[in-house]
Design an enzyme around this catalytic site. Structure first.
Site, PDB file in Angstrom:
ATOM      1  N   GLU A 144      59.997  68.397  22.313  1.00  0.00           N
ATOM      2  CA  GLU A 144      61.248  67.973  22.950  1.00  0.00           C
ATOM      3  C   GLU A 144      61.202  68.119  24.477  1.00  0.00           C
ATOM      4  O   GLU A 144      61.569  67.183  25.186  1.00  0.00           O
ATOM      5  CB  GLU A 144      62.433  68.766  22.385  1.00  0.00           C
ATOM      6  N   SER A 160      65.005  74.400  21.791  1.00  0.00           N
ATOM      7  CA  SER A 160      64.240  73.835  20.665  1.00  0.00           C
ATOM      8  C   SER A 160      62.988  73.165  21.212  1.00  0.00           C
ATOM      9  O   SER A 160      63.084  72.274  22.040  1.00  0.00           O
ATOM     10  CB  SER A 160      65.068  72.784  19.932  1.00  0.00           C
ATOM     11  N   ARG A 217      68.283  62.415  21.337  1.00  0.00           N
ATOM     12  CA  ARG A 217      67.518  63.083  22.417  1.00  0.00           C
ATOM     13  C   ARG A 217      66.760  62.049  23.259  1.00  0.00           C
ATOM     14  O   ARG A 217      65.606  62.253  23.646  1.00  0.00           O
ATOM     15  CB  ARG A 217      66.529  64.102  21.850  1.00  0.00           C
TER      16      ARG A 217
HETATM   17  C1  FAD Z   1      68.033  78.231  25.502  1.00  0.00           C
HETATM   18  C2  FAD Z   1      68.103  76.717  25.572  1.00  0.00           C
HETATM   19  C3  FAD Z   1      68.934  76.030  24.709  1.00  0.00           C
HETATM   20  C4  FAD Z   1      69.011  74.638  24.760  1.00  0.00           C
HETATM   21  N1  FAD Z   1      69.839  74.010  23.877  1.00  0.00           N
HETATM   22  C5  FAD Z   1      69.923  72.662  23.901  1.00  0.00           C
HETATM   23  C6  FAD Z   1      70.778  71.980  22.976  1.00  0.00           C
HETATM   24  O1  FAD Z   1      71.470  72.588  22.177  1.00  0.00           O
HETATM   25  N2  FAD Z   1      70.816  70.635  23.017  1.00  0.00           N
HETATM   26  C7  FAD Z   1      70.084  69.910  23.927  1.00  0.00           C
HETATM   27  O2  FAD Z   1      70.181  68.675  23.904  1.00  0.00           O
HETATM   28  N3  FAD Z   1      69.266  70.528  24.798  1.00  0.00           N
HETATM   29  C8  FAD Z   1      69.168  71.874  24.822  1.00  0.00           C
HETATM   30  N4  FAD Z   1      68.328  72.511  25.698  1.00  0.00           N
HETATM   31  C9  FAD Z   1      67.511  71.707  26.635  1.00  0.00           C
HETATM   32  C10 FAD Z   1      68.094  71.584  28.063  1.00  0.00           C
HETATM   33  O3  FAD Z   1      68.995  72.609  28.338  1.00  0.00           O
HETATM   34  C11 FAD Z   1      68.781  70.241  28.308  1.00  0.00           C
HETATM   35  O4  FAD Z   1      67.886  69.189  28.087  1.00  0.00           O
HETATM   36  C12 FAD Z   1      69.339  70.131  29.738  1.00  0.00           C
HETATM   37  O5  FAD Z   1      70.102  68.958  29.881  1.00  0.00           O
HETATM   38  C13 FAD Z   1      68.247  70.120  30.826  1.00  0.00           C
HETATM   39  O6  FAD Z   1      68.893  70.284  32.071  1.00  0.00           O
HETATM   40  P1  FAD Z   1      68.099  70.775  33.358  1.00  0.00           P
HETATM   41  O7  FAD Z   1      69.059  70.692  34.506  1.00  0.00           O
HETATM   42  O8  FAD Z   1      67.499  72.100  33.137  1.00  0.00           O
HETATM   43  O9  FAD Z   1      66.989  69.642  33.490  1.00  0.00           O
HETATM   44  P2  FAD Z   1      65.444  69.774  33.908  1.00  0.00           P
HETATM   45  O10 FAD Z   1      64.741  70.625  32.901  1.00  0.00           O
HETATM   46  O11 FAD Z   1      65.327  70.183  35.326  1.00  0.00           O
HETATM   47  O12 FAD Z   1      64.972  68.254  33.751  1.00  0.00           O
HETATM   48  C14 FAD Z   1      64.830  67.668  32.483  1.00  0.00           C
HETATM   49  C15 FAD Z   1      64.427  66.186  32.653  1.00  0.00           C
HETATM   50  O13 FAD Z   1      65.481  65.466  33.272  1.00  0.00           O
HETATM   51  C16 FAD Z   1      65.069  64.863  34.499  1.00  0.00           C
HETATM   52  N5  FAD Z   1      66.205  65.017  35.423  1.00  0.00           N
HETATM   53  C17 FAD Z   1      66.813  66.181  35.753  1.00  0.00           C
HETATM   54  N6  FAD Z   1      67.837  65.948  36.587  1.00  0.00           N
HETATM   55  C18 FAD Z   1      67.876  64.610  36.797  1.00  0.00           C
HETATM   56  C19 FAD Z   1      68.716  63.747  37.584  1.00  0.00           C
HETATM   57  N7  FAD Z   1      69.741  64.228  38.319  1.00  0.00           N
HETATM   58  N8  FAD Z   1      68.449  62.414  37.584  1.00  0.00           N
HETATM   59  C20 FAD Z   1      67.425  61.908  36.839  1.00  0.00           C
HETATM   60  N9  FAD Z   1      66.603  62.673  36.075  1.00  0.00           N
HETATM   61  C21 FAD Z   1      66.829  64.014  36.058  1.00  0.00           C
HETATM   62  C22 FAD Z   1      63.830  65.640  34.933  1.00  0.00           C
HETATM   63  O14 FAD Z   1      62.976  64.832  35.741  1.00  0.00           O
HETATM   64  C23 FAD Z   1      63.217  65.984  33.582  1.00  0.00           C
HETATM   65  O15 FAD Z   1      62.486  64.890  33.104  1.00  0.00           O
HETATM   66  C24 FAD Z   1      68.234  73.910  25.698  1.00  0.00           C
HETATM   67  C25 FAD Z   1      67.395  74.612  26.569  1.00  0.00           C
HETATM   68  C26 FAD Z   1      67.333  75.998  26.515  1.00  0.00           C
HETATM   69  C27 FAD Z   1      66.439  76.744  27.491  1.00  0.00           C
END
Ligand code: FAD
Length: 379
Positions: free
Chosen positions: A362, A264, A186
């Site tokens: 996380e 998580s 992570r």
């Molecule tokens: C129901 C649920 C289940 C999940 N299950 C998992 C799982 O099984 N495994 C797992 O690893 N995660 C999981 N996650 C967490 C999450 O989905 C992931 O971390 C996902 O990759 C975040 O994507 P996002 O587009 O929503 O990013 P955001 O929440 O918008 O951003 C997250 C971080 O990334 C940065 N960021 C976003 N886009 C960029 C970019 N293009 N360039 C540089 N930095 C950037 C942001 O500044 C921030 O710091 C889960 C979340 C939920 C709600």
């Protein structure tokens, strides 16, 4: 979703002028984070192609001059503040390109704004294998390398070739190999140096033949086998595995659209083997997985559950009844980041008093100025 067969061909068809970057003021982001925390942003700029990033950074329009930036994608891994003064950049570039192909693998470049789960299903249906265990993770592809998303025995780094990103401090485009991304559990260089890299493309190498599927995690094998049997298959295909993982996740995890959450909430803590063995004498059922260097990764959900906090917390932020690792918001669009901090500290404190293990968050904590994090162990 677009697919072309030549590298960069999409840029010829999808180029927007810099002025197309959508700039909005006083934007309500309460519906743009899966935890549904109340948040209003002063300025939001939506980016549709890479040329707009160059134009914005080099010319520095009045809206962003001298102001801190925050990159926001799908909002599924962030805890947003009630008032966000930083300029929010939303990378929404779309497109999937094939950049190389042999008899055994295919290399694709995916633009940051592609929805992650749609990408997984698309690749599996194309017969491109490797991402199937990462189905149903919310968010966009550009965010996936940030915390090296992982699930059911697979991490993003297992199939990542490189990342193309804009390095904000030097205003240059760079291509980072998987090694240069410095992936960990992570974790990545992007997570450790937030708002420094704007990820624009993520490239993957995927198998063209049904490579060995990964099913040695939880119920995946059993559920996938059910799909294979129903279809008369003698072996498990990546499509069966993907369907199994979708089923399992839908049963285990609350849908953020129905009960806001950010997946998580706590990382699984990694403790020395000696500490784990000592805990086993009091708690023989404690759940842990061996890690390198005589360390054990302990199931944080088990710790929270055993501390009597399943369904507990501090209202309106409560752990989920079926999955203690997930914090849910029972006052969507009204609860704030502070409410989350209060519940987090309470849960972490109770777990620490019982097991002497510290839980770490996380999701990414965003401050009003767009900076990341606060000292979560201070309270
Ligand atoms: C129901 C649920 C289940 C999940 N299950 C998992 C799982 O099984 N495994 C797992 O690893 N995660 C999981 N996650 C967490 C999450 O989905 C992931 O971390 C996902 O990759 C975040 O994507 P996002 O587009 O929503 O990013 P955001 O929440 O918008 O951003 C997250 C971080 O990334 C940065 N960021 C976003 N886009 C960029 C970019 N293009 N360039 C540089 N930095 C950037 C942001 O500044 C921030 O710091 C889960 C979340 C939920 C709600």
């Amino acid at each position: 979703m677009t697919l072309v067969s030549q590298r960069d061909a999409h840029l010829a068809t999808q180029t927007h002028s810099p002025a197309d970057a959508l700039l909005r003021h006083a934007v309500d982001l309460s519906h743009h984070n899966t935890m549904a925390l109340a948040c209003s942003a002063d300025t939001v700029i939506t980016l549709h192609d890479e040329a707009q990033i160059d134009a914005l950074m080099v010319d520095k329009t009045a809206a962003i001059k001298e102001r801190p930036l925050l990159i926001l994608s799908g909002g599924s891994n962030v805890l947003l503040p009630a008032k966000l003064d930083a300029v929010v950049l939303q990378p929404m570039m779309r497109g999937i390109n094939v950049v190389a192909q042999t008899d055994s693998y295919i290399d694709i470049e995916v633009m940051a704004g592609e929805n992650w789960h749609d990408l997984v299903t698309y690749t599996v249906h194309q017969g491109w294998y490797g991402l199937e265990n990462l189905a149903l993770i919310p968010g966009l592809t550009g965010a996936a390398p940030v915390q090296n998303i992982g699930a059911y025995g697979v991490q993003l780094e297992d199939h990542l070739l490189y990342v193309r990103a804009y390095h904000l401090p030097t205003q240059t485009w760079q291509q980072l190999s998987a090694a240069q991304c410095q992936f960990g559990y992570r974790d990545s260089i992007f997570k450790r140096t937030p708002n420094t890299w704007l990820i624009s493309r993520v490239a993957f190498r995927l198998h063209l033949h049904e490579a060995q599927v990964k099913v040695n995690y939880g119920d995946v094998q059993t559920v996938a086998q059910r799909y294979a049997d129903a279809q008369g298959y003698q072996h498990l295909t990546p499509a069966h595995v993907m369907q199994a993982i979708i089923d399992i996740r839908q049963q285990k995890l609350p849908d953020p659209k129905q009960l806001p959450n950010c997946g998580s909430f706590f990382q699984n803590p990694i403790i020395p083997q000696a500490q784990f063995t000592a805990l086993q004498t009091t708690y023989p059922d404690i759940v842990g997985y061996p890690m390198p260097d005589a360390m054990i990764k302990v199931a944080a959900g088990w710790l929270i559950d055993q501390a009597g906090l399943k369904g507990g917390g501090i209202a309106p932020i409560m752990t989920h009844q079926q999955q203690a690792l997930v914090l849910t918001n029972h006052q969507p669009y009204q609860a704030t980041q502070n409410d989350v901090a209060t519940a987090q500290h309470h849960i972490a404190q109770v777990v620490y008093e019982k097991f002497a293990i510290r839980l770490s968050r996380e999701p990414v904590w965003i401050n009003a100025d767009g900076s990341i994090g606060y000292d979560e162990h201070a309270a």
